[in-house]
Design an enzyme around this catalytic site. Structure first.
Site, PDB file in Angstrom:
ATOM      1  N   GLY A  44       0.644  -0.850   0.612  1.00 29.98           N
ATOM      2  CA  GLY A  44       0.276   0.748   0.134  1.00 29.98           C
ATOM      3  C   GLY A  44       0.797   1.331  -0.260  1.00 29.98           C
ATOM      4  N   GLU A  99       3.579   3.872   6.396  1.00 29.71           N
ATOM      5  CA  GLU A  99       2.454   3.207   5.991  1.00 29.71           C
ATOM      6  C   GLU A  99       1.808   4.298   4.564  1.00 29.71           C
ATOM      7  OE1 GLU A  99       1.088   0.425   7.026  1.00 29.71           O
ATOM      8  OE2 GLU A  99       0.998  -0.327   8.476  1.00 29.71           O
ATOM      9  N   ASP A 100       0.940   3.531   4.551  1.00 31.50           N
ATOM     10  CA  ASP A 100      -0.703   3.853   3.797  1.00 31.50           C
ATOM     11  C   ASP A 100      -1.265   4.445   5.561  1.00 31.50           C
ATOM     12  OD1 ASP A 100      -0.379   1.446   4.459  1.00 31.50           O
ATOM     13  OD2 ASP A 100      -1.706   0.735   2.257  1.00 31.50           O
ATOM     14  N   ASP A 103      -5.449   1.708  10.634  1.00 36.86           N
ATOM     15  CA  ASP A 103      -6.629   1.691  11.054  1.00 36.86           C
ATOM     16  C   ASP A 103      -6.655   1.109  12.251  1.00 36.86           C
ATOM     17  OD1 ASP A 103      -9.264   1.363  10.274  1.00 36.86           O
ATOM     18  OD2 ASP A 103      -8.739  -0.529   9.354  1.00 36.86           O
ATOM     19  N   LYS A 131      -7.061   6.351  10.642  1.00 31.45           N
ATOM     20  CA  LYS A 131      -8.636   6.142  10.878  1.00 31.45           C
ATOM     21  C   LYS A 131      -9.078   6.128  13.057  1.00 31.45           C
ATOM     22  CE  LYS A 131      -9.918   2.553   8.078  1.00 31.45           C
ATOM     23  NZ  LYS A 131     -10.918   2.026   6.961  1.00 31.45           N
ATOM     24  N   PHE A 152     -13.755   2.516   3.993  1.00 27.44           N
ATOM     25  CA  PHE A 152     -12.683   2.198   3.406  1.00 27.44           C
ATOM     26  C   PHE A 152     -12.425   2.706   1.565  1.00 27.44           C
ATOM     27  CE2 PHE A 152     -10.608  -1.036   1.126  1.00 27.44           C
ATOM     28  CZ  PHE A 152     -10.233  -2.269   2.009  1.00 27.44           C
ATOM     29  N   VAL A 153     -10.792   2.800   2.122  1.00 25.27           N
ATOM     30  CA  VAL A 153     -10.605   3.995   0.975  1.00 25.27           C
ATOM     31  C   VAL A 153      -9.859   2.780   0.155  1.00 25.27           C
ATOM     32  CG1 VAL A 153     -10.731   6.263   2.435  1.00 25.27           C
ATOM     33  CG2 VAL A 153      -8.273   4.800   2.244  1.00 25.27           C
ATOM     34  N   ARG A 165      -5.242   0.872  -6.971  1.00 26.66           N
ATOM     35  CA  ARG A 165      -4.247   1.261  -6.402  1.00 26.66           C
ATOM     36  C   ARG A 165      -3.761   2.787  -7.474  1.00 26.66           C
ATOM     37  NH1 ARG A 165      -2.131  -1.829  -2.539  1.00 26.66           N
ATOM     38  NH2 ARG A 165      -2.112  -4.396  -3.376  1.00 26.66           N
TER      39      ARG A 165
HETATM   40  P1  5GP Z   1      -4.338  -2.256  11.142  1.00 29.39           P
HETATM   41  O1  5GP Z   1      -3.566  -2.940  11.469  1.00 29.39           O
HETATM   42  O2  5GP Z   1      -4.331  -0.562  11.657  1.00 29.39           O
HETATM   43  O3  5GP Z   1      -5.919  -1.613  11.562  1.00 29.39           O
HETATM   44  O4  5GP Z   1      -4.637  -1.567   9.205  1.00 29.39           O
HETATM   45  C1  5GP Z   1      -3.556  -1.421   8.942  1.00 29.39           C
HETATM   46  C2  5GP Z   1      -3.361  -2.153   7.252  1.00 29.39           C
HETATM   47  O5  5GP Z   1      -4.637  -2.481   6.902  1.00 29.39           O
HETATM   48  C3  5GP Z   1      -3.165  -0.959   6.212  1.00 29.39           C
HETATM   49  O6  5GP Z   1      -1.897  -0.417   6.380  1.00 29.39           O
HETATM   50  C4  5GP Z   1      -3.751  -1.394   5.114  1.00 29.39           C
HETATM   51  O7  5GP Z   1      -2.893  -2.323   4.176  1.00 29.39           O
HETATM   52  C5  5GP Z   1      -5.192  -2.123   5.026  1.00 29.39           C
HETATM   53  N1  5GP Z   1      -6.186  -0.809   5.599  1.00 29.39           N
HETATM   54  C6  5GP Z   1      -7.247  -0.452   6.512  1.00 29.39           C
HETATM   55  N2  5GP Z   1      -7.896   0.209   6.132  1.00 29.39           N
HETATM   56  C7  5GP Z   1      -7.568   0.571   4.730  1.00 29.39           C
HETATM   57  C8  5GP Z   1      -8.392   0.992   3.962  1.00 29.39           C
HETATM   58  O8  5GP Z   1      -9.421   1.718   4.374  1.00 29.39           O
HETATM   59  N3  5GP Z   1      -7.970   1.126   2.866  1.00 29.39           N
HETATM   60  C9  5GP Z   1      -7.300  -0.060   2.137  1.00 29.39           C
HETATM   61  N4  5GP Z   1      -7.198  -0.158   1.119  1.00 29.39           N
HETATM   62  N5  5GP Z   1      -6.394  -0.756   2.877  1.00 29.39           N
HETATM   63  C10 5GP Z   1      -7.006  -0.618   4.385  1.00 29.39           C
END
Ligand code: 5GP
Length: 180
Positions: A44, A99-100, A103, A131, A152-153, A165
Site C-alpha cells: 500500500g 505506512e499507507d 486503522d 482512521k 474503506f479507502v 492502486r
Molecule cells: P491496521 O492493522 O492498522 O488495522 O491496518 C493497517 C493496514 O490495513 C493498512 O496498512 C492497509 O493495508 C489496511 N487498511 C486499513 N484500512 C484500509 C482502507 O481503508 N483501505 C485499504 N485499501 N486498506 C486499508
C-alpha cells in the site's frame, strides 16, 4: 464489479501532493545531517513512498517490508506476516517507517516492535492516513498526512482486491462494491 467512476473522491490529488510536500519538509528539518532509512510497507505505501522521497531532497536510503494484506477482507485479523524482509541492516540507523494507513494500529504496532528489535538509533512512523475511530492499539504517529473518517479507502497505492492502486486521488469504496 462496478467501474471506478463510482468511487467518491475523499482527498483530491492536489491536496495529497501539498500534504506530502509539507511532511517531507518537516522530516528534512528533523533529520538535518542524518541519512535516514525509509522503510516502506508494501504494497500500500509504495506510491506515497515514491512521492515522499522525491520531495525530501536529502541523503537517504530506501528499503521495503512486504507484509500479508487483507486480501478481500475489509477488517484486520491483527496477525501480520512478513512476506519480504529488509535487505539492509538498520542497527544504529535513523529509521522512518512509512505506512499507507493506520486503522486499528495493530500492524504499525507489530512493525515497530519488529524494527526496534534490530536496534536502530531511532525509529519514527510516517503514515499517510489514520482512521482514529477504529483504534485498538494507540501508537503515536510522528508524521501524519490526514485523519479520515471510518470509510474503506482506495487509490494512491491503496487497493481493494488488487484494484484502484493507480488512482491519483484517495476515494471511498462504495458499499455496493464490497463483497459480503
Ligand atoms: P491496521 O492493522 O492498522 O488495522 O491496518 C493497517 C493496514 O490495513 C493498512 O496498512 C492497509 O493495508 C489496511 N487498511 C486499513 N484500512 C484500509 C482502507 O481503508 N483501505 C485499504 N485499501 N486498506 C486499508
Amino acid at each position: 464489479m462496478a467501474p471506478q467512476e463510482e468511487i467518491t473522491v475523499l482527498i483530491p490529488e492536489e491536496q495529497i501532493q501539498k500534504r506530502v510536500k509539507e511532511l517531507a519538509e518537516e522530516i528534512r528539518r528533523n533529520y538535518l545531517g542524518k541519512c535516514p532509512v525509509l522503510v516502506g510497507v508494501l504494497q500500500g505505501a509504495f506510491v506515497f513512498m515514491a512521492d515522499l522521497i522525491r520531495q525530501l531532497r536529502m541523503p537517504l536510503a530506501v528499503d521495503f517490508l512486504r507484509i500479508s494484506s487483507y486480501g478481500k477482507n475489509l477488517v484486520t485479523s491483527g496477525e501480520v506476516k512478513i512476506l519480504l524482509d529488509l535487505t539492509i541492516p538498520i542497527a544504529n540507523r535513523s529509521v522512518i517507517l512509512v505506512e499507507d494507513i493506520v486503522d486499528t494500529g495493530l500492524t504499525v504496532d507489530y512493525l515497530k516492535a519488529n524494527l526496534l528489535a534490530r536496534q536502530p538509533e531511532s525509529l519514527a512512523v510516517c503514515a499517510l492516513l489514520q482512521k482514529p475511530e477504529n483504534t485498538i492499539k494507540l501508537t503515536p504517529i510522528d508524521y501524519l498526512g490526514f485523519t479520515i473518517p471510518n470509510h474503506f479507502v482506495v487509490g494512491y497505492g491503496l487497493d481493494y482486491a488488487g484494484r484502484f492502486r493507480d488512482l491519483p486521488y484517495l476515494g471511498i469504496l462504495p458499499k455496493s462494491m464490497k463483497e459480503p
